[in-house]
Design a protein around this motif. Structure first.
Motif, PDB file in Angstrom:
ATOM      1  N   VAL A   1       0.861  -1.184   0.000  1.00 31.86           N
ATOM      2  CA  VAL A   1       0.000   0.000   0.000  1.00 31.86           C
ATOM      3  C   VAL A   1       0.900   1.237   0.000  1.00 31.86           C
ATOM      4  N   TYR A   2       0.583   2.202  -0.840  1.00 35.85           N
ATOM      5  CA  TYR A   2       1.364   3.429  -0.894  1.00 35.85           C
ATOM      6  C   TYR A   2       0.414   4.605  -1.023  1.00 35.85           C
ATOM      7  N   GLY A   3       0.936   5.790  -0.773  1.00 33.77           N
ATOM      8  CA  GLY A   3       0.120   6.987  -0.902  1.00 33.77           C
ATOM      9  C   GLY A   3       0.654   8.094  -0.020  1.00 33.77           C
ATOM     10  N   PRO A   4       0.081   9.298  -0.120  1.00 33.08           N
ATOM     11  CA  PRO A   4       0.521  10.428   0.689  1.00 33.08           C
ATOM     12  C   PRO A   4       0.501  10.107   2.177  1.00 33.08           C
ATOM     13  N   GLY A   5       1.585  10.452   2.847  1.00 33.38           N
ATOM     14  CA  GLY A   5       1.658  10.250   4.287  1.00 33.38           C
ATOM     15  C   GLY A   5       2.309   8.952   4.717  1.00 33.38           C
ATOM     16  N   ASP A   6       2.652   8.079   3.760  1.00 30.26           N
ATOM     17  CA  ASP A   6       3.218   6.779   4.123  1.00 30.26           C
ATOM     18  C   ASP A   6       4.735   6.847   4.188  1.00 30.26           C
ATOM     19  N   LYS A   7       5.300   6.468   5.346  1.00 27.95           N
ATOM     20  CA  LYS A   7       6.744   6.465   5.510  1.00 27.95           C
ATOM     21  C   LYS A   7       7.360   5.124   5.103  1.00 27.95           C
ATOM     22  N   ALA A   8       6.565   4.053   5.145  1.00 30.80           N
ATOM     23  CA  ALA A   8       7.106   2.722   4.872  1.00 30.80           C
ATOM     24  C   ALA A   8       7.567   2.578   3.425  1.00 30.80           C
ATOM     25  N   THR A   9       6.789   3.125   2.481  1.00 31.40           N
ATOM     26  CA  THR A   9       7.158   3.005   1.066  1.00 31.40           C
ATOM     27  C   THR A   9       7.961   4.203   0.552  1.00 31.40           C
ATOM     28  N   LEU A  10       8.221   5.178   1.410  1.00 32.40           N
ATOM     29  CA  LEU A  10       8.980   6.364   0.990  1.00 32.40           C
ATOM     30  C   LEU A  10      10.342   6.009   0.388  1.00 32.40           C
ATOM     31  N   PRO A  11      11.145   5.111   0.990  1.00 34.03           N
ATOM     32  CA  PRO A  11      12.458   4.814   0.383  1.00 34.03           C
ATOM     33  C   PRO A  11      12.353   4.234  -1.027  1.00 34.03           C
ATOM     34  N   LEU A  12      11.363   3.368  -1.267  1.00 32.44           N
ATOM     35  CA  LEU A  12      11.225   2.762  -2.582  1.00 32.44           C
ATOM     36  C   LEU A  12      10.755   3.782  -3.618  1.00 32.44           C
ATOM     37  N   LEU A  13       9.804   4.625  -3.246  1.00 28.41           N
ATOM     38  CA  LEU A  13       9.339   5.648  -4.194  1.00 28.41           C
ATOM     39  C   LEU A  13      10.406   6.714  -4.412  1.00 28.41           C
ATOM     40  N   LYS A  14      11.164   7.003  -3.364  1.00 32.75           N
ATOM     41  CA  LYS A  14      12.270   7.958  -3.526  1.00 32.75           C
ATOM     42  C   LYS A  14      13.275   7.425  -4.544  1.00 32.75           C
ATOM     43  N   ALA A  15      13.545   6.116  -4.482  1.00 30.05           N
ATOM     44  CA  ALA A  15      14.482   5.524  -5.443  1.00 30.05           C
ATOM     45  C   ALA A  15      14.000   5.724  -6.869  1.00 30.05           C
ATOM     46  N   LEU A  16      12.676   5.700  -7.073  1.00 29.12           N
ATOM     47  CA  LEU A  16      12.120   5.836  -8.415  1.00 29.12           C
ATOM     48  C   LEU A  16      12.059   7.282  -8.894  1.00 29.12           C
ATOM     49  N   THR A  17      12.634   8.195  -8.125  1.00 28.76           N
ATOM     50  CA  THR A  17      12.791   9.575  -8.601  1.00 28.76           C
ATOM     51  C   THR A  17      14.229   9.841  -9.039  1.00 28.76           C
ATOM     52  N   GLN A  18      15.106   8.831  -8.917  1.00 26.12           N
ATOM     53  CA  GLN A  18      16.517   8.982  -9.269  1.00 26.12           C
ATOM     54  C   GLN A  18      16.781   8.361 -10.652  1.00 26.12           C
TER      55      GLN A  18
ATOM     56  N   SER B   1       9.377   7.227 -14.924  1.00 28.60           N
ATOM     57  CA  SER B   1      10.109   8.066 -15.877  1.00 28.60           C
ATOM     58  C   SER B   1       9.181   9.069 -16.555  1.00 28.60           C
ATOM     59  N   LEU B   2       7.960   8.626 -16.863  1.00 25.17           N
ATOM     60  CA  LEU B   2       6.998   9.533 -17.501  1.00 25.17           C
ATOM     61  C   LEU B   2       6.633  10.671 -16.556  1.00 25.17           C
ATOM     62  N   SER B   3       6.485  10.350 -15.278  1.00 23.70           N
ATOM     63  CA  SER B   3       6.113  11.367 -14.300  1.00 23.70           C
ATOM     64  C   SER B   3       7.267  12.316 -13.993  1.00 23.70           C
ATOM     65  N   GLU B   4       8.485  11.759 -13.930  1.00 20.76           N
ATOM     66  CA  GLU B   4       9.651  12.558 -13.544  1.00 20.76           C
ATOM     67  C   GLU B   4      10.323  13.249 -14.732  1.00 20.76           C
ATOM     68  N   HIS B   5       9.874  12.932 -15.955  1.00 14.72           N
ATOM     69  CA  HIS B   5      10.447  13.530 -17.166  1.00 14.72           C
ATOM     70  C   HIS B   5      11.951  13.253 -17.276  1.00 14.72           C
ATOM     71  N   GLN B   6      12.331  12.047 -16.912  1.00 12.46           N
ATOM     72  CA  GLN B   6      13.705  11.611 -17.086  1.00 12.46           C
ATOM     73  C   GLN B   6      13.725  10.082 -17.146  1.00 12.46           C
ATOM     74  N   THR B   7      14.739   9.528 -17.756  1.00  7.26           N
ATOM     75  CA  THR B   7      14.840   8.077 -17.844  1.00  7.26           C
ATOM     76  C   THR B   7      15.368   7.516 -16.533  1.00  7.26           C
ATOM     77  N   ILE B   8      14.595   6.611 -15.951  1.00  4.40           N
ATOM     78  CA  ILE B   8      14.974   5.985 -14.682  1.00  4.40           C
ATOM     79  C   ILE B   8      15.248   4.513 -14.949  1.00  4.40           C
ATOM     80  N   ARG B   9      16.424   4.067 -14.534  1.00  9.59           N
ATOM     81  CA  ARG B   9      16.834   2.687 -14.775  1.00  9.59           C
ATOM     82  C   ARG B   9      16.976   1.955 -13.433  1.00  9.59           C
ATOM     83  N   PRO B  10      16.302   0.813 -13.282  1.00 13.14           N
ATOM     84  CA  PRO B  10      16.453   0.058 -12.036  1.00 13.14           C
ATOM     85  C   PRO B  10      17.784  -0.693 -11.988  1.00 13.14           C
TER      86      PRO B  10
END
Length: 310
Positions: free
Chosen positions: A148-165, A222-231
């Motif tokens: 489960v993810y969404g605004p206010g969640d600290k548990a999934t923050l590290p994983l979603l943060k990774a997907l902004t890099q 990548s579509l949301s961040e306007h950059q290519t994100i590679r796992p």
């Protein structure tokens, strides 16, 4: 309807309250701290916890339905998981039957499907079985949400943060597939289940029947961040020793840690796609939309740096 709720001050619980409160239903909530609960004024607060029989009776007296959201996702040891996730579920359904409540909706976890992987998953399955023992006495719906993810969640923050890099370092397998659900959609499902008569176990998703893999998430991010994100996939063998050290320190200081060998085992499991028919949900929030909403909230709240101009 008169609906009682546990876990109302948690991440999922607050979302459920926002759906149910202020409408045609009467809502009461079990809370440890009445002053610090910060729930809507029309929610009746009952002070207590899952181990207090008297407070459970006060919560459930004259109620039609109880929605059991409370649980722990991290604990110092195996006993800590079972103390809340199994015995808490048993206490709730026992009190519900004792007070003539007609229905219980139990929020479990998809982790219950693979109890051998972690103490958390084993304790959630044990909680389900505790409810099932009362299935002849009360209408029971068990919901198994995936991650489960969404605004206010600290548990999934590290994983979603990774997907902004540009390079997302992922603790998982390239071939793994998994379901996801946005917190607002999970809250809607829980609210619908509370006012429904369907019984059994329901594994939930966001409308994607085959789930996602990490490369798909990176493409959508990548579509949301306007950059290519590679796992970049981190080897499990490198993370398990670190998790063992964190567990040892957690026991020494007697404080739960979010990283454990069980959690690593869950992250590297290859199949977390929801099955069992699911729950019909109108206009679910897919990951592309949910990711954008959540990351925008993180940035506005200062949990993530501001977005770079593309």
């Amino acid at each position: 309807m008169k609906i009682a709720l546990t876990g109302a001050t948690g991440f999922v619980g607050r979302a459920v309250v926002s759906v149910l409160a202020g409408g045609e239903h009467t809502l009461s909530a079990l809370v440890r701290d009445v002053v610090g609960a910060r729930l809507p004024k029309d929610v009746m607060l009952v002070q207590g916890d899952l181990g207090d029989i008297a407070s459970l009776d006060r919560l459930l007296r004259d109620m039609d339905v109880v929605v059991h959201v409370a649980g722990v996702i991290s604990a110092v040891n195996r006993a800590g998981y079972f103390a809340v996730n199994e015995r808490g579920a048993h206490a709730i359904v026992e009190a519900a039957v004792r007070n003539g409540v007609k229905r219980v909706v139990h929020v479990s976890s998809l982790s219950a499907r693979e109890p051998q992987l972690s103490s958390y998953g084993a304790s959630k399955l044990a909680g389900e079985k505790a409810l099932e023992r009362f299935s002849d006495a009360i209408s029971t719906a068990i919901l198994r949400p995936p991650a489960v993810y969404g605004p206010g969640d600290k548990a999934t923050l590290p994983l979603l943060k990774a997907l902004t890099q540009r390079y997302a370092f992922v603790p998982g397998r390239a071939d793994a597939r998994f379901s996801l659900i946005y917190v607002g959609d999970l809250a809607r499902v829980i609210a619908e289940a509370a006012t429904n008569s369907a019984t059994g176990i329901f594994e939930l998703n966001d409308g994607s029947p085959t789930g996602y893999d990490w490369r798909e998430l990176a493409r959508l991010a990548s579509l949301s961040e306007h950059q290519t994100i590679r796992p970049v996939f981190l080897p499990k063998a490198a993370l398990m020793p670190l998790a063992a050290i964190v567990e040892l320190f957690s026991r020494l200081v007697q404080k739960p840690a979010m990283i454990s060998r069980g959690k690593i085992s869950e992250l590297y499991h290859d199949d977390w796609v929801a099955r069992l028919g699911g729950w019909p949900l109108k206009n679910p929030v897919g990951f592309e939309e949910g990711f954008a909403k959540t990351v925008d909230w993180y940035r506005q709240s200062g949990w993530l740096p501001k977005k770079r101009t593309p």
